[in-house]
Motif scaffolding. Structure first.
Motif, mmCIF file in Angstrom:
data_model
loop_
_atom_site.group_PDB
_atom_site.id
_atom_site.type_symbol
_atom_site.label_atom_id
_atom_site.label_comp_id
_atom_site.label_asym_id
_atom_site.label_seq_id
_atom_site.Cartn_x
_atom_site.Cartn_y
_atom_site.Cartn_z
ATOM 1 N N THR A 180 4.471 3.528 21.305
ATOM 2 C CA THR A 180 3.404 2.671 21.822
ATOM 3 C C THR A 180 3.098 1.560 20.812
ATOM 4 O O THR A 180 3.192 1.772 19.601
ATOM 5 C CB THR A 180 2.115 3.459 22.101
ATOM 6 O OG1 THR A 180 1.606 3.967 20.873
ATOM 7 C CG2 THR A 180 2.363 4.590 23.085
ATOM 8 N N THR A 181 2.710 0.405 21.317
ATOM 9 C CA THR A 181 2.448 -0.732 20.426
ATOM 10 C C THR A 181 1.290 -0.445 19.469
ATOM 11 O O THR A 181 1.331 -0.874 18.324
ATOM 12 C CB THR A 181 2.173 -2.023 21.223
ATOM 13 O OG1 THR A 181 1.116 -1.794 22.142
ATOM 14 C CG2 THR A 181 3.409 -2.497 21.954
ATOM 15 N N ASN A 182 0.273 0.273 19.928
ATOM 16 C CA ASN A 182 -0.862 0.578 19.043
ATOM 17 C C ASN A 182 -0.440 1.416 17.844
ATOM 18 O O ASN A 182 -0.807 1.131 16.709
ATOM 19 C CB ASN A 182 -1.982 1.290 19.813
ATOM 20 C CG ASN A 182 -2.707 0.364 20.768
ATOM 21 O OD1 ASN A 182 -2.658 -0.851 20.616
ATOM 22 N ND2 ASN A 182 -3.361 0.941 21.749
ATOM 23 N N TYR A 183 0.318 2.471 18.103
ATOM 24 C CA TYR A 183 0.771 3.340 17.013
ATOM 25 C C TYR A 183 1.791 2.611 16.142
ATOM 26 O O TYR A 183 1.757 2.679 14.917
ATOM 27 C CB TYR A 183 1.345 4.630 17.586
ATOM 28 C CG TYR A 183 1.598 5.724 16.567
ATOM 29 C CD1 TYR A 183 0.813 5.868 15.420
ATOM 30 C CD2 TYR A 183 2.626 6.629 16.761
ATOM 31 C CE1 TYR A 183 1.050 6.875 14.503
ATOM 32 C CE2 TYR A 183 2.865 7.648 15.846
ATOM 33 C CZ TYR A 183 2.075 7.754 14.728
ATOM 34 O OH TYR A 183 2.319 8.765 13.810
ATOM 35 N N LEU A 184 2.684 1.884 16.787
ATOM 36 C CA LEU A 184 3.718 1.142 16.066
ATOM 37 C C LEU A 184 3.104 0.112 15.133
ATOM 38 O O LEU A 184 3.563 -0.062 14.002
ATOM 39 C CB LEU A 184 4.667 0.473 17.061
ATOM 40 C CG LEU A 184 5.875 -0.233 16.472
ATOM 41 C CD1 LEU A 184 6.767 0.731 15.706
ATOM 42 C CD2 LEU A 184 6.669 -0.898 17.598
ATOM 43 N N GLU A 185 2.048 -0.543 15.574
ATOM 44 C CA GLU A 185 1.397 -1.552 14.736
ATOM 45 C C GLU A 185 0.898 -0.940 13.427
ATOM 46 O O GLU A 185 1.062 -1.531 12.358
ATOM 47 C CB GLU A 185 0.243 -2.204 15.491
ATOM 48 C CG GLU A 185 -0.368 -3.375 14.736
ATOM 49 C CD GLU A 185 -1.369 -4.146 15.580
ATOM 50 O OE1 GLU A 185 -1.628 -5.314 15.225
ATOM 51 O OE2 GLU A 185 -1.882 -3.610 16.572
ATOM 52 N N GLN A 186 0.313 0.227 13.492
ATOM 53 C CA GLN A 186 -0.152 0.913 12.287
ATOM 54 C C GLN A 186 1.008 1.201 11.333
ATOM 55 O O GLN A 186 0.900 1.001 10.125
ATOM 56 C CB GLN A 186 -0.836 2.230 12.650
ATOM 57 C CG GLN A 186 -2.103 2.094 13.451
ATOM 58 C CD GLN A 186 -2.579 3.444 13.959
ATOM 59 O OE1 GLN A 186 -2.358 4.475 13.336
ATOM 60 N NE2 GLN A 186 -3.239 3.437 15.105
ATOM 61 N N ILE A 187 2.113 1.670 11.893
ATOM 62 C CA ILE A 187 3.292 2.013 11.085
ATOM 63 C C ILE A 187 3.901 0.755 10.464
ATOM 64 O O ILE A 187 4.241 0.737 9.272
ATOM 65 C CB ILE A 187 4.325 2.764 11.948
ATOM 66 C CG1 ILE A 187 3.751 4.122 12.366
ATOM 67 C CG2 ILE A 187 5.644 2.925 11.196
ATOM 68 C CD1 ILE A 187 4.538 4.815 13.461
ATOM 69 N N LEU A 188 4.027 -0.301 11.262
ATOM 70 C CA LEU A 188 4.614 -1.540 10.756
ATOM 71 C C LEU A 188 3.752 -2.150 9.654
ATOM 72 O O LEU A 188 4.286 -2.675 8.664
ATOM 73 C CB LEU A 188 4.829 -2.538 11.893
ATOM 74 C CG LEU A 188 5.827 -2.119 12.977
ATOM 75 C CD1 LEU A 188 5.888 -3.168 14.082
ATOM 76 C CD2 LEU A 188 7.200 -1.848 12.396
ATOM 77 N N LEU A 189 2.446 -2.086 9.797
ATOM 78 C CA LEU A 189 1.554 -2.590 8.740
ATOM 79 C C LEU A 189 1.745 -1.800 7.446
ATOM 80 O O LEU A 189 1.753 -2.376 6.357
ATOM 81 C CB LEU A 189 0.095 -2.544 9.199
ATOM 82 C CG LEU A 189 -0.298 -3.612 10.213
ATOM 83 C CD1 LEU A 189 -1.716 -3.362 10.738
ATOM 84 C CD2 LEU A 189 -0.188 -5.005 9.615
ATOM 85 N N GLN A 190 1.899 -0.497 7.565
ATOM 86 C CA GLN A 190 2.134 0.316 6.371
ATOM 87 C C GLN A 190 3.483 -0.027 5.734
ATOM 88 O O GLN A 190 3.587 -0.163 4.514
ATOM 89 C CB GLN A 190 2.060 1.804 6.707
ATOM 90 C CG GLN A 190 2.018 2.680 5.481
ATOM 91 C CD GLN A 190 1.674 4.120 5.809
ATOM 92 O OE1 GLN A 190 1.566 4.524 6.959
ATOM 93 N NE2 GLN A 190 1.508 4.917 4.773
ATOM 94 N N LEU A 191 4.508 -0.196 6.542
ATOM 95 C CA LEU A 191 5.828 -0.582 6.012
ATOM 96 C C LEU A 191 5.767 -1.964 5.354
ATOM 97 O O LEU A 191 6.441 -2.207 4.356
ATOM 98 C CB LEU A 191 6.878 -0.562 7.127
ATOM 99 C CG LEU A 191 7.303 0.818 7.627
ATOM 100 C CD1 LEU A 191 8.169 0.686 8.874
ATOM 101 C CD2 LEU A 191 8.036 1.587 6.534
#
Length: 151
Positions: A37-48
């Motif tokens: 999901t874009t919401n969860y992915l956004e959190q992960i991408l920000l951390q990366l």
């Protein structure tokens, strides 16, 4: 050690971005290719991004791209940064050791240490480029035991 969905999805996103040959991809595009999901992915991408693995570009044609060469993205490092220690038990952890009242004479600790060393051995020798080029190799037991004796 257990790889959570966050670790799995982060590796999926890195692979998708690596396959895009350094180009910018929107969160929506990455979401569609990783099934996250874009919401969860956004959190992960920000951390990366904070960890230096990704860069971002703002604007209508904005999105994310790799922040490092694929050969310089070490999978063991990514997993440690996102998930914590590689050890299955804290008594066998190198980076976050915690003592146990049963540790003295424990017959399980050598097993947990071998599991930790084997996981570390494989992940530390794997890069994003290896994944992209499908260069995952089998290791011999003596290679892993040699690694264990040096660490």
């Amino acid at each position: 050690m257990k790889i959570s969905s966050k670790g799995e999805y982060a590796l999926r996103a890195l692979i998708v971005l690596g396959q895009h040959q350094g180009g910018v991809m929107s969160i929506q595009e990455i979401s569609e290719k990783t099934l996250v999901t874009t919401n969860y992915l956004e959190q992960i991408l920000l951390q990366l991004k904070k960890l230096g693995y990704l860069q971002s570009k703002r604007g209508a044609k904005g999105g994310y791209m790799l922040g490092k060469e694929a050969k310089d993205v070490n999978i063991g490092e990514v997993i440690r940064m996102l998930e914590g220690p590689l050890s299955p038990m804290s008594c066998a952890s190198v980076t976050q050791y915690q003592s146990c009242p049963l540790e003295q004479g424990c017959l399980l600790k050598p097993l947990w240490s071998l599991v930790r060393d084997t996981i570390a051995f494989v992940l530390e020798r794997t890069t994003l480029e290896d994944l992209l080029e499908n260069r995952i190799q089998s290791w011999k037991e003596e290679d892993i035991l040699d690694f264990k004796s040096k660490n």
